[in-house]
Design a protein around this motif. Structure first.
Motif, mmCIF file in Angstrom:
data_model
loop_
_atom_site.group_PDB
_atom_site.id
_atom_site.type_symbol
_atom_site.label_atom_id
_atom_site.label_comp_id
_atom_site.label_asym_id
_atom_site.label_seq_id
_atom_site.Cartn_x
_atom_site.Cartn_y
_atom_site.Cartn_z
ATOM 1 N N GLU A 156 43.463 49.377 38.403
ATOM 2 C CA GLU A 156 42.404 50.360 38.598
ATOM 3 C C GLU A 156 41.677 50.239 39.933
ATOM 4 O OE1 GLU A 156 39.776 50.510 35.269
ATOM 5 O OE2 GLU A 156 41.369 50.881 33.821
ATOM 6 N N ALA A 157 41.954 49.190 40.699
ATOM 7 C CA ALA A 157 41.237 48.992 41.966
ATOM 8 C C ALA A 157 42.212 48.975 43.133
ATOM 9 C CB ALA A 157 40.456 47.676 41.926
ATOM 10 N N GLU A 158 41.768 49.501 44.264
ATOM 11 C CA GLU A 158 42.530 49.364 45.506
ATOM 12 C C GLU A 158 42.363 47.927 45.980
ATOM 13 O OE1 GLU A 158 44.508 51.288 47.051
ATOM 14 O OE2 GLU A 158 44.214 53.227 46.046
ATOM 15 N N LEU A 159 43.404 47.159 45.877
ATOM 16 C CA LEU A 159 43.308 45.730 46.166
ATOM 17 C C LEU A 159 44.553 45.278 46.904
ATOM 18 C CD1 LEU A 159 41.646 43.115 45.672
ATOM 19 C CD2 LEU A 159 42.942 42.807 43.557
ATOM 20 N N ASP A 160 44.388 44.985 48.180
ATOM 21 C CA ASP A 160 45.507 44.552 49.004
ATOM 22 C C ASP A 160 45.591 43.034 49.023
ATOM 23 O OD1 ASP A 160 46.151 47.201 49.705
ATOM 24 O OD2 ASP A 160 44.704 47.176 51.366
ATOM 25 N N PHE A 161 46.783 42.534 49.299
ATOM 26 C CA PHE A 161 46.980 41.100 49.501
ATOM 27 C C PHE A 161 46.578 40.741 50.928
ATOM 28 C CE2 PHE A 161 50.364 42.380 46.437
ATOM 29 C CZ PHE A 161 49.930 41.659 45.341
ATOM 30 N N PRO A 162 46.108 39.503 51.165
ATOM 31 C CA PRO A 162 45.829 38.459 50.185
ATOM 32 C C PRO A 162 44.428 38.616 49.592
ATOM 33 C CG PRO A 162 45.387 37.619 52.376
ATOM 34 C CD PRO A 162 45.881 39.031 52.561
ATOM 35 N N TYR A 163 44.183 37.925 48.492
ATOM 36 C CA TYR A 163 42.832 37.849 47.928
ATOM 37 C C TYR A 163 42.669 36.518 47.202
ATOM 38 C CZ TYR A 163 45.273 39.901 43.797
ATOM 39 O OH TYR A 163 46.149 40.187 42.775
ATOM 40 N N LEU A 164 41.420 36.172 46.934
ATOM 41 C CA LEU A 164 41.096 34.920 46.252
ATOM 42 C C LEU A 164 40.964 35.204 44.762
ATOM 43 C CD1 LEU A 164 40.264 31.891 46.376
ATOM 44 C CD2 LEU A 164 37.901 32.682 46.690
ATOM 45 N N LEU A 165 41.595 34.373 43.947
ATOM 46 C CA LEU A 165 41.576 34.546 42.491
ATOM 47 C C LEU A 165 40.890 33.367 41.819
ATOM 48 C CD1 LEU A 165 42.553 35.835 39.767
ATOM 49 C CD2 LEU A 165 44.625 34.458 40.042
ATOM 50 N N LEU A 166 39.911 33.661 40.979
ATOM 51 C CA LEU A 166 39.346 32.688 40.044
ATOM 52 C C LEU A 166 39.892 33.039 38.673
ATOM 53 C CD1 LEU A 166 37.398 30.443 39.089
ATOM 54 C CD2 LEU A 166 35.617 32.212 38.911
ATOM 55 N N LEU A 167 40.750 32.186 38.142
ATOM 56 C CA LEU A 167 41.370 32.415 36.835
ATOM 57 C C LEU A 167 40.697 31.516 35.813
ATOM 58 C CD1 LEU A 167 43.588 33.778 35.175
ATOM 59 C CD2 LEU A 167 45.152 31.982 35.922
ATOM 60 N N VAL A 168 39.987 32.127 34.873
ATOM 61 C CA VAL A 168 39.192 31.352 33.916
ATOM 62 C C VAL A 168 39.451 31.845 32.502
ATOM 63 C CG1 VAL A 168 37.309 30.483 35.336
ATOM 64 C CG2 VAL A 168 37.267 32.857 34.624
ATOM 65 N N SER A 169 39.919 30.933 31.653
ATOM 66 C CA SER A 169 40.219 31.296 30.267
ATOM 67 C C SER A 169 40.129 30.060 29.399
ATOM 68 C CB SER A 169 41.622 31.916 30.182
ATOM 69 O OG SER A 169 42.606 30.932 30.458
ATOM 70 N N GLY A 170 40.590 30.176 28.154
ATOM 71 C CA GLY A 170 40.566 29.043 27.243
ATOM 72 C C GLY A 170 41.532 27.941 27.628
ATOM 73 N N GLY A 171 42.589 28.298 28.333
ATOM 74 C CA GLY A 171 43.587 27.305 28.701
ATOM 75 C C GLY A 171 43.714 27.046 30.175
ATOM 76 N N HIS A 172 43.017 27.835 31.002
ATOM 77 C CA HIS A 172 43.238 27.732 32.442
ATOM 78 C C HIS A 172 41.929 27.859 33.207
ATOM 79 C CE1 HIS A 172 47.495 28.192 31.525
ATOM 80 N NE2 HIS A 172 47.137 29.178 30.737
#
Length: 353
Positions: free
Chosen positions: A126-142
Motif C-alpha cells: 500500500e505504500a510507495e517504498l523503494d529499496f533500500p530501507y531500514l526494517l525493525l522486525l518485531v514479533s513473538g519470535g523475532h
C-alpha cells in the motif's frame, strides 16, 4: 499476475489472492485469516501440535473461500506461494504441502517464501517504498534490525541476544494473569497505568551497537510482581514495562538509523516497522517521533498486515516471481531461515534468526 499465498508458520491459518499488473501496485482480490487464539488461550501460549492440527482442519476451507470470492479456478492462478520457514515445523509442513499439491495439480510454479521476508515486504502493498530501507522486525519470535537492499538481499544490523520482544509481552501478561495473546492485553492495561510507577531496567540502552535484550527486563517484572503488596498494581506494572520496552526500542533503532545511513551513503531514509508488535500504539508513536526528529519517513503496514497473514506471503511471491525466482516441488520447510545468512552467529543458539 495472480498469486495464491498460504501462511501457516505459527498460530494463524491464512490464505489470500493478490494480483499485480506488470510493474503495477499489487492489490488484494480476497483474503482469509483463521486465528487460533481460542485453541491456545487455555495454555497461555502457542502449542505446536494444536497449531498444526488447526492448520490441517482449516486451510483447505480458507483456500476454497478465497478462490470462490475472487471467482477464480486454480488454472487462473499464475503461481502458488507458501511460507516455508522460519516457524513451527508442523505448521510449515501443512502449508507447504498444500501449496505443492495445488501447484502440481494446476501445473503452476511454486514459490517458497521466507516468513520474515514476507513481513519485510508487506508495506510495499500500500505504500510507495523503494529499496533500500531500514526494517525493525518485531514479533513473538523475532526481534531484529535489517537493511533491506532488495528482495532476497538483507544485512542484519542487530538482533535480540536472548528473547524476542513479543515473547516478553506474552510472558509479562502470563505473570499478571492477563491471558493470551499477551501483547494486546498488556497494552490495554498499560493505558490506565503510570509508566513511572515501577522502576525497571532499560537493557542495553546507551550501549554501542543495535542488539536487544529482554530476559533481564522480564525477570525484573517477575521480581516486581513478587514484591508487590496486594492488590497487585497490574496497570502500573504494564505501563512501566511498556515504557521500558519503548525506550529501549527507540535507543536501538536510533543506533541502527545511523549505521544504515553510513552504509547506504544516506539513501533510503525510511524506517519500516513490521511484525505483530508493530500494532502497539505506544511503540508506533515513539518511533514516529524518532523518525520525524531525524527527518526520516516511518512506514507501518495496516494493522491487519502486522500479524501473520496470507496477503504478505502472496505479495512476497509476486516480488520473487518478478525476478524469475521459483522453487522445485521438493523444497523442504526450514524451521530456521535467517534473512542474512552471512551475519555473525547469534550469541545463543536458541534465539530465532
Amino acid at each position: 499476475m495472480i498469486v495464491l499465498g498460504l501462511e501457516t508458520s505459527c498460530d494463524e491459518t491464512a490464505a489470500a489472492l493478490v494480483a499485480a499488473e506488470d510493474g503495477g501496485r499489487p492489490h488484494v482480490l480476497a483474503e482469509r485469516v483463521y486465528s487460533q487464539i481460542a485453541e491456545h488461550a487455555p495454555y497461555a501460549g502457542v502449542v505446536p501440535e494444536i497449531a498444526a492440527r488447526a492448520h490441517v482442519a482449516h486451510l483447505d476451507r480458507l483456500v476454497a473461500e478465497v478462490m470462490a470470492e475472487a471467482g477464480l479456478d486454480y488454472g487462473d492462478v499464475d503461481a502458488v506461494a507458501a511460507t516455508a520457514g522460519p516457524g513451527l515445523i508442523g505448521g510449515l509442513l501443512v502449508g507447504l504441502t498444500t501449496a505443492k499439491a495445488i501447484a502440481l495439480a494446476a501445473e503452476r510454479p511454486l514459490v517458497a517464501v521466507n516468513h520474515l521476508e514476507a513481513h519485510a515486504l508487506s508495506p510495499r502493498l500500500e505504500a510507495e517504498l523503494d529499496f533500500p530501507y531500514l526494517l525493525l522486525l518485531v514479533s513473538g519470535g523475532h526481534c531484529q534490525l535489517l537493511t533491506v537492499h532488495d528482495v532476497g538481499r538483507f544485512t542484519r544490523l542487530g538482533s535480540t541476544i536472548d528473547d524476542a520482544v513479543g515473547e516478553a509481552f506474552d510472558k509479562v501478561a502470563k505473570m499478571l494473569g492477563l491471558g493470551y495473546p499477551g501483547g494486546p492485553a498488556v497494552e490495554r492495561a498499560a493505558a490506565a497505568g503510570d509508566p513511572g510507577a515501577i522502576p525497571l531496567p532499560r537493557p542495553l540502552k546507551g550501549r554501542a551497537g543495535c542488539d536487544f535484550s529482554f530476559s533481564g527486563l522480564k525477570n525484573a517484572v517477575r521480581l516486581a510482581v513478587a514484591a508487590a503488596e496486594p492488590p497487585l498494581p497490574v496497570a502500573d506494572i504494564c505501563a512501566s514495562f511498556q515504557a521500558a520496552v519503548t525506550e529501549v526500542m527507540v535507543d536501538r533503532v536510533g543506533h541502527a538509523m545511523s549505521l544504515h545511513e553510513e552504509r547506504t551513503a544516506g539513501r533510503g531514509r525510511a524506517l519500516v516497522v513490521a511484525g505483530g508488535v508493530a500494532a502497539n500504539q505506544a511503540l508506533r508513536q515513539a518511533l514516529a517521533s524518532l523518525a520525524a526528529g531525524r527527518d526520516w519517513r516511518l512506514v507501518v503496514p495496516p494493522l491487519r498486515l502486522c500479524t501473520d497473514n496470507g496477503v504478505m506471503v502472496a505479495l512476497a511471491g509476486i516480488e520473487r516471481l518478478r525476478r524469475g525466482l521459483t522453487d522445485p516441488l521438493d523444497v523442504a520447510p526450514r524451521p530456521r531461515w535467517p534473512l542474512d545468512p552471512g551475519a555473525a552467529p547469534l550469541p545463543f543458539a536458541g534465539v530465532k534468526a
